[in-house]
Write a protein that holds these residues in place. Structure first.
Motif, mmCIF file in Angstrom:
data_model
loop_
_atom_site.group_PDB
_atom_site.id
_atom_site.type_symbol
_atom_site.label_atom_id
_atom_site.label_comp_id
_atom_site.label_asym_id
_atom_site.label_seq_id
_atom_site.Cartn_x
_atom_site.Cartn_y
_atom_site.Cartn_z
ATOM 1 N N GLY A 127 0.853 -1.239 0.105
ATOM 2 C CA GLY A 127 0.038 -0.050 -0.090
ATOM 3 C C GLY A 127 0.865 1.278 0.000
ATOM 4 N N TYR A 128 0.075 2.513 -0.038
ATOM 5 C CA TYR A 128 0.550 3.702 0.053
ATOM 6 C C TYR A 128 0.084 4.506 0.972
ATOM 7 N N VAL A 129 0.819 5.551 1.387
ATOM 8 C CA VAL A 129 0.219 6.415 2.458
ATOM 9 C C VAL A 129 0.390 8.016 1.840
ATOM 10 N N ALA A 130 -0.215 8.686 1.499
ATOM 11 C CA ALA A 130 -0.285 10.087 1.055
ATOM 12 C C ALA A 130 -0.825 11.096 1.920
ATOM 13 N N THR A 131 -0.571 12.353 1.458
ATOM 14 C CA THR A 131 -1.189 13.306 2.481
ATOM 15 C C THR A 131 -2.108 14.012 1.386
ATOM 16 N N HIS A 132 -3.229 14.577 2.008
ATOM 17 C CA HIS A 132 -4.145 15.253 0.826
ATOM 18 C C HIS A 132 -4.599 16.509 1.386
ATOM 19 N N LYS A 133 -4.117 17.465 0.580
ATOM 20 C CA LYS A 133 -4.658 18.953 0.996
ATOM 21 C C LYS A 133 -5.956 19.238 0.134
ATOM 22 N N PHE A 134 -6.661 20.014 0.793
ATOM 23 C CA PHE A 134 -7.990 20.240 0.159
ATOM 24 C C PHE A 134 -8.763 21.421 0.826
ATOM 25 N N ARG A 135 -9.602 22.026 0.078
ATOM 26 C CA ARG A 135 -10.556 22.979 0.710
ATOM 27 C C ARG A 135 -11.819 22.432 0.684
ATOM 28 N N ILE A 136 -12.500 22.744 1.907
ATOM 29 C CA ILE A 136 -14.075 22.204 1.626
ATOM 30 C C ILE A 136 -14.807 23.088 2.928
ATOM 31 N N LYS A 137 -16.209 23.559 2.483
ATOM 32 C CA LYS A 137 -16.838 24.058 3.639
ATOM 33 C C LYS A 137 -16.963 23.411 5.089
ATOM 34 N N ASN A 138 -16.814 23.929 6.172
ATOM 35 C CA ASN A 138 -16.859 23.530 7.567
ATOM 36 C C ASN A 138 -18.614 23.782 7.693
ATOM 37 N N GLY A 139 -18.901 23.081 8.963
ATOM 38 C CA GLY A 139 -20.190 23.232 9.384
ATOM 39 C C GLY A 139 -20.796 24.715 9.557
ATOM 40 N N PHE A 140 -19.975 25.662 9.571
ATOM 41 C CA PHE A 140 -20.426 27.241 9.520
ATOM 42 C C PHE A 140 -20.497 27.666 8.274
ATOM 43 N N GLY A 141 -20.145 26.847 7.224
ATOM 44 C CA GLY A 141 -20.153 27.483 5.975
ATOM 45 C C GLY A 141 -18.998 28.109 5.297
ATOM 46 N N ALA A 142 -17.751 28.242 6.269
ATOM 47 C CA ALA A 142 -16.652 28.827 5.867
ATOM 48 C C ALA A 142 -15.572 27.704 5.251
ATOM 49 N N LEU A 143 -15.019 28.405 4.157
ATOM 50 C CA LEU A 143 -14.097 27.233 3.451
ATOM 51 C C LEU A 143 -12.846 27.112 4.030
ATOM 52 N N ASP A 144 -12.475 26.023 4.544
ATOM 53 C CA ASP A 144 -11.328 25.626 5.290
ATOM 54 C C ASP A 144 -10.373 24.817 4.381
ATOM 55 N N LEU A 145 -9.028 25.125 4.775
ATOM 56 C CA LEU A 145 -7.868 24.393 4.046
ATOM 57 C C LEU A 145 -7.606 23.065 4.934
ATOM 58 N N SER A 146 -7.990 22.108 4.520
ATOM 59 C CA SER A 146 -7.491 20.848 5.589
ATOM 60 C C SER A 146 -6.532 20.010 4.967
ATOM 61 N N GLU A 147 -5.777 19.258 5.842
ATOM 62 C CA GLU A 147 -4.774 18.151 5.199
ATOM 63 C C GLU A 147 -4.975 17.047 6.033
ATOM 64 N N MET A 148 -5.322 15.757 5.239
ATOM 65 C CA MET A 148 -5.460 14.435 5.901
ATOM 66 C C MET A 148 -4.422 13.460 5.425
ATOM 67 N N PHE A 149 -4.239 12.267 6.124
ATOM 68 C CA PHE A 149 -3.614 11.204 5.594
ATOM 69 C C PHE A 149 -4.485 10.376 4.960
ATOM 70 N N VAL A 150 -4.051 9.703 3.660
ATOM 71 C CA VAL A 150 -4.806 8.851 3.103
ATOM 72 C C VAL A 150 -4.239 7.638 2.726
ATOM 73 N N GLU A 151 -4.850 6.467 3.052
ATOM 74 C CA GLU A 151 -4.196 5.107 2.811
ATOM 75 C C GLU A 151 -4.861 4.667 1.422
ATOM 76 N N PHE A 152 -3.909 4.089 0.604
ATOM 77 C CA PHE A 152 -4.336 3.333 -0.533
ATOM 78 C C PHE A 152 -3.677 1.824 -0.629
ATOM 79 N N ASP A 153 -4.422 0.808 -1.306
ATOM 80 C CA ASP A 153 -3.969 -0.541 -1.286
ATOM 81 C C ASP A 153 -2.868 -0.374 -2.324
ATOM 82 N N LYS A 154 -2.098 -1.681 -2.638
ATOM 83 C CA LYS A 154 -1.159 -1.509 -3.838
ATOM 84 C C LYS A 154 -1.759 -1.214 -4.972
#
Length: 173
Positions: A127-154
């Protein structure tokens, strides 16, 4: 002739990389469509592979975890025996039952440990581990810049996205 082969090789490499990247992005998008508060606000920023996880690395993690669990069970036995010794007036049936459970757990974990003591040098990718940066609206409607770890298989299929890096879903099949 050499130039043609080189160009063909580079083209093939770029096409396969783009295919894998689009597969990863698609898996992330599907996950966010199901789990985000406002999936339509999703904006891709960056996807970067951090780690290629091999069979040897997974075996090492499994052995480390099992070793820790065995040591914890041994400490529990010592603690329960100390309770029996230090407090002889208390009924010791509960402590003896806990000791028996810990001994059974140690036996089971030891068998599993021996089964997983494989070649830690096995470089087959699981598998692979990656970081993913993205923007998405939060619960208050503000656009947040987020970064999360993502796991993928081979095969670059999406497995999990989390704020913490845990390697928990990459398993040897």
């Amino acid at each position: 002739m050499k130039k043609t082969i080189t160009i063909l090789g580079l083209t093939l490499l770029m096409v396969s990389c783009n295919s894998n990247e689009s597969k990863m992005k698609s898996g992330i998008k599907d996950y966010l469509d199901k789990n985000a508060k406002d999936p339509k606000s999703y904006e891709f920023v960056e996807l970067k592979i951090l780690d290629t996880v091999t069979v040897g690395e997974v075996n090492k993690r499994i052995v480390d975890d099992l070793t820790y669990d065995i040591e914890s069970a041994k400490k529990d036995i010592v603690f329960q025996n100390k309770l029996i010794t230090d407090y002889p007036s208390l009924p010791s049936t509960e402590q003896k039952a806990k000791i028996k459970d810990s001994e059974t757990q140690i036996a089971t974990l030891t068998k599993e440990l021996e089964a997983n003591k494989k070649d830690f040098k096995d470089k087959n990718v699981v598998g692979y581990v990656a970081t993913h940066k993205f923007r998405i609206k939060n619960g208050f409607g503000a656009l947040d810049l987020s970064e999360m770890f993502v796991e993928f298989d081979k095969d670059f299929n999406f497995l999990e996205m989390d704020k913490n890096l845990n390697y928990s879903v990459i398993k040897i099949k």
